[in-house]
Design a protein around this motif. Structure first.
Motif, mmCIF file in Angstrom:
data_model
loop_
_atom_site.group_PDB
_atom_site.id
_atom_site.type_symbol
_atom_site.label_atom_id
_atom_site.label_comp_id
_atom_site.label_asym_id
_atom_site.label_seq_id
_atom_site.Cartn_x
_atom_site.Cartn_y
_atom_site.Cartn_z
ATOM 1 N N ASN A 21 -69.674 -17.618 -7.017
ATOM 2 C CA ASN A 21 -69.440 -17.775 -8.456
ATOM 3 C C ASN A 21 -67.972 -18.077 -8.734
ATOM 4 O O ASN A 21 -67.645 -18.978 -9.524
ATOM 5 C CB ASN A 21 -69.825 -16.511 -9.218
ATOM 6 N N ILE A 22 -67.082 -17.305 -8.100
ATOM 7 C CA ILE A 22 -65.642 -17.504 -8.323
ATOM 8 C C ILE A 22 -65.219 -18.880 -7.824
ATOM 9 O O ILE A 22 -64.444 -19.583 -8.488
ATOM 10 C CB ILE A 22 -64.820 -16.398 -7.636
ATOM 11 N N ALA A 23 -65.750 -19.288 -6.681
ATOM 12 C CA ALA A 23 -65.414 -20.615 -6.142
ATOM 13 C C ALA A 23 -65.849 -21.711 -7.102
ATOM 14 O O ALA A 23 -65.119 -22.691 -7.325
ATOM 15 C CB ALA A 23 -66.070 -20.805 -4.775
ATOM 16 N N GLU A 24 -67.040 -21.548 -7.697
ATOM 17 C CA GLU A 24 -67.531 -22.544 -8.647
ATOM 18 C C GLU A 24 -66.673 -22.579 -9.905
ATOM 19 O O GLU A 24 -66.346 -23.660 -10.428
ATOM 20 C CB GLU A 24 -68.993 -22.240 -9.018
ATOM 21 N N LEU A 25 -66.281 -21.403 -10.396
ATOM 22 C CA LEU A 25 -65.418 -21.352 -11.578
ATOM 23 C C LEU A 25 -64.063 -21.992 -11.290
ATOM 24 O O LEU A 25 -63.514 -22.713 -12.132
ATOM 25 C CB LEU A 25 -65.237 -19.900 -12.037
ATOM 26 N N ARG A 26 -63.519 -21.730 -10.117
ATOM 27 C CA ARG A 26 -62.236 -22.351 -9.745
ATOM 28 C C ARG A 26 -62.375 -23.870 -9.650
ATOM 29 O O ARG A 26 -61.471 -24.622 -10.033
ATOM 30 C CB ARG A 26 -61.743 -21.803 -8.401
ATOM 31 N N ASP A 27 -63.518 -24.322 -9.143
ATOM 32 C CA ASP A 27 -63.766 -25.764 -9.040
ATOM 33 C C ASP A 27 -63.837 -26.396 -10.426
ATOM 34 O O ASP A 27 -63.305 -27.500 -10.651
ATOM 35 C CB ASP A 27 -65.071 -26.002 -8.278
ATOM 36 N N ILE A 28 -64.465 -25.686 -11.366
ATOM 37 C CA ILE A 28 -64.548 -26.199 -12.738
ATOM 38 C C ILE A 28 -63.159 -26.245 -13.360
ATOM 39 O O ILE A 28 -62.813 -27.196 -14.086
ATOM 40 C CB ILE A 28 -65.495 -25.333 -13.585
ATOM 41 N N LEU A 29 -62.320 -25.245 -13.084
ATOM 42 C CA LEU A 29 -60.940 -25.256 -13.594
ATOM 43 C C LEU A 29 -60.179 -26.482 -13.080
ATOM 44 O O LEU A 29 -59.416 -27.100 -13.814
ATOM 45 C CB LEU A 29 -60.198 -23.977 -13.182
ATOM 46 N N GLN A 30 -60.427 -26.833 -11.808
ATOM 47 C CA GLN A 30 -59.791 -28.029 -11.259
ATOM 48 C C GLN A 30 -60.291 -29.288 -11.969
ATOM 49 O O GLN A 30 -59.516 -30.223 -12.233
ATOM 50 C CB GLN A 30 -60.053 -28.124 -9.755
ATOM 51 N N SER A 31 -61.590 -29.312 -12.291
ATOM 52 C CA SER A 31 -62.144 -30.444 -13.045
ATOM 53 C C SER A 31 -61.493 -30.532 -14.415
ATOM 54 O O SER A 31 -61.193 -31.628 -14.900
ATOM 55 C CB SER A 31 -63.662 -30.290 -13.206
ATOM 56 N N MET A 32 -61.283 -29.370 -15.062
ATOM 57 C CA MET A 32 -60.615 -29.349 -16.360
ATOM 58 C C MET A 32 -59.204 -29.915 -16.247
ATOM 59 O O MET A 32 -58.760 -30.680 -17.105
ATOM 60 C CB MET A 32 -60.546 -27.919 -16.891
ATOM 61 N N GLU A 33 -58.515 -29.535 -15.175
ATOM 62 C CA GLU A 33 -57.142 -30.008 -14.985
ATOM 63 C C GLU A 33 -57.115 -31.516 -14.765
ATOM 64 O O GLU A 33 -56.272 -32.227 -15.323
ATOM 65 C CB GLU A 33 -56.498 -29.284 -13.802
ATOM 66 N N ARG A 34 -58.061 -32.013 -13.970
ATOM 67 C CA ARG A 34 -58.130 -33.458 -13.726
ATOM 68 C C ARG A 34 -58.507 -34.228 -14.991
ATOM 69 O O ARG A 34 -58.168 -35.405 -15.128
ATOM 70 C CB ARG A 34 -59.146 -33.766 -12.618
ATOM 71 N N SER A 35 -59.205 -33.569 -15.895
ATOM 72 C CA SER A 35 -59.704 -34.228 -17.105
ATOM 73 C C SER A 35 -58.739 -34.163 -18.278
ATOM 74 O O SER A 35 -59.074 -34.641 -19.366
ATOM 75 C CB SER A 35 -61.041 -33.594 -17.530
ATOM 76 N N LEU A 36 -57.569 -33.561 -18.085
ATOM 77 C CA LEU A 36 -56.604 -33.480 -19.180
ATOM 78 C C LEU A 36 -56.318 -34.885 -19.705
ATOM 79 O O LEU A 36 -56.009 -35.799 -18.947
ATOM 80 C CB LEU A 36 -55.300 -32.821 -18.705
ATOM 81 N N GLY A 37 -56.456 -35.068 -20.999
ATOM 82 C CA GLY A 37 -56.247 -36.392 -21.590
ATOM 83 C C GLY A 37 -57.540 -37.165 -21.771
ATOM 84 O O GLY A 37 -57.559 -38.172 -22.474
ATOM 85 N N ASN A 38 -58.621 -36.703 -21.136
ATOM 86 C CA ASN A 38 -59.927 -37.342 -21.303
ATOM 87 C C ASN A 38 -60.818 -36.351 -22.050
ATOM 88 O O ASN A 38 -61.369 -35.421 -21.457
ATOM 89 C CB ASN A 38 -60.534 -37.691 -19.938
ATOM 90 N N GLU A 39 -60.945 -36.550 -23.349
ATOM 91 C CA GLU A 39 -61.604 -35.563 -24.207
ATOM 92 C C GLU A 39 -63.063 -35.332 -23.820
ATOM 93 O O GLU A 39 -63.523 -34.190 -23.748
ATOM 94 C CB GLU A 39 -61.510 -36.008 -25.669
ATOM 95 N N GLU A 40 -63.793 -36.395 -23.544
ATOM 96 C CA GLU A 40 -65.218 -36.255 -23.244
ATOM 97 C C GLU A 40 -65.445 -35.470 -21.955
ATOM 98 O O GLU A 40 -66.270 -34.547 -21.906
ATOM 99 C CB GLU A 40 -65.874 -37.637 -23.137
ATOM 100 N N ASP A 41 -64.696 -35.814 -20.898
ATOM 101 C CA ASP A 41 -64.836 -35.098 -19.628
ATOM 102 C C ASP A 41 -64.397 -33.644 -19.764
ATOM 103 O O ASP A 41 -64.998 -32.744 -19.161
ATOM 104 C CB ASP A 41 -64.006 -35.783 -18.535
ATOM 105 N N SER A 42 -63.342 -33.403 -20.543
ATOM 106 C CA SER A 42 -62.860 -32.036 -20.754
ATOM 107 C C SER A 42 -63.920 -31.189 -21.450
ATOM 108 O O SER A 42 -64.133 -30.020 -21.102
ATOM 109 C CB SER A 42 -61.573 -32.043 -21.592
ATOM 110 N N GLU A 43 -64.585 -31.775 -22.440
ATOM 111 C CA GLU A 43 -65.626 -31.040 -23.165
ATOM 112 C C GLU A 43 -66.791 -30.689 -22.243
ATOM 113 O O GLU A 43 -67.332 -29.570 -22.304
ATOM 114 C CB GLU A 43 -66.110 -31.865 -24.354
ATOM 115 N N GLN A 44 -67.193 -31.622 -21.386
ATOM 116 C CA GLN A 44 -68.289 -31.357 -20.457
ATOM 117 C C GLN A 44 -67.919 -30.256 -19.464
ATOM 118 O O GLN A 44 -68.737 -29.388 -19.140
ATOM 119 C CB GLN A 44 -68.681 -32.640 -19.707
#
Length: 236
Positions: free
Chosen positions: A118-141
């Motif tokens: 679970n923690i690994a998945e949450l950390r992976d999602i945080l990385q996705s959020m970081e990569r998506s900075l500036g892309n509103e649609e991807d950040s929302e997903q």
């Protein structure tokens, strides 16, 4: 005799109301570009931060579209019949109330029951959020995935089921709440990302009270501005 409390309007709320009136009067047509932040600040004789906050508020209630690096445009079409995020029985506020009860509980349970996966998945999602900075649609997903994953980390099938059954409404709610969060906080996407990191850190540490508290604060900020903007909209 009881008097009604008068809350002074913030400068950004006054600017927000003035721009909305000009859009409604046809001064700025649907799809047209508004003056720049610098030009609006000069016209209203206020700081640029006040203008940015006002524009963020107008975006949050559906009246303008802010394009990264491209300026601010009047929404096309405009909200129907003065519709805002707060119409249809204050649906956003109702979803926020449900979110508060479910998600605070999920965060608390997740802190005591989460697995390493679970923690690994949450950390992976945080990385996705970081990569998506500036892309509103991807950040929302990524934001939606984040909150659903916390429910999964609770390992309570009813909690997970309730969150999954609300997915469609959550998509609308989270999209709106992200906009409102930025309006309330004058915050950057990086600051919002840090709030998510803090929640994960509390869950990873196994601190139920801290995880619940951070999730509650995260949602409560939006609750406060929902109520303020709903009142602002109803007074127009």
């Amino acid at each position: 005799m009881a008097f009604q409390q008068i809350r002074p309007q913030k400068g950004s709320e006054i600017v927000m109301g003035q721009i909305k009136m000009q859009i409604e009067s046809g001064t700025y047509a649907p799809g047209s570009k508004l003056p720049t932040v610098v030009e609006l600040a000069a016209s209203f004789q206020v700081g640029r931060s006040t203008i940015r906050e006002a524009l963020s508020g107008l975006k949050a209630i559906g009246w303008v579209d802010i394009r990264h690096g491209g300026g601010t445009f009047v929404s096309n079409p405009l909200p129907a019949d003065n519709a805002t995020l707060f119409d249809q029985g204050d649906s956003l506020q109702e979803v926020q109330e449900v979110r508060r009860f479910i998600e605070v509980g999920c965060a608390s349970l997740a802190a005591s029951r989460r697995t390493e996966a679970n923690i690994a998945e949450l950390r992976d999602i945080l990385q996705s959020m970081e990569r998506s900075l500036g892309n509103e649609e991807d950040s929302e997903q990524a934001d939606i995935r984040f909150h659903l994953e916390i429910a999964k980390a609770s390992h309570n099938s009813l909690m997970i089921g309730m969150m999954e059954s609300l997915t469609e409404r959550l998509q609308v709610s989270m999209k709106a709440s992200r906009r409102l969060w930025f309006f309330a906080e004058l915050a950057s996407a990086e600051k919002l990302l840090q709030e998510h990191r803090d929640i994960v850190d509390a869950i990873a540490a196994g601190d139920e009270a801290l995880a619940a508290g951070r999730m509650s604060q995260h949602i409560q900020k939006v609750d406060q501005v929902v109520q303020r903007l709903a009142k602002h909209s109803s007074n127009d």
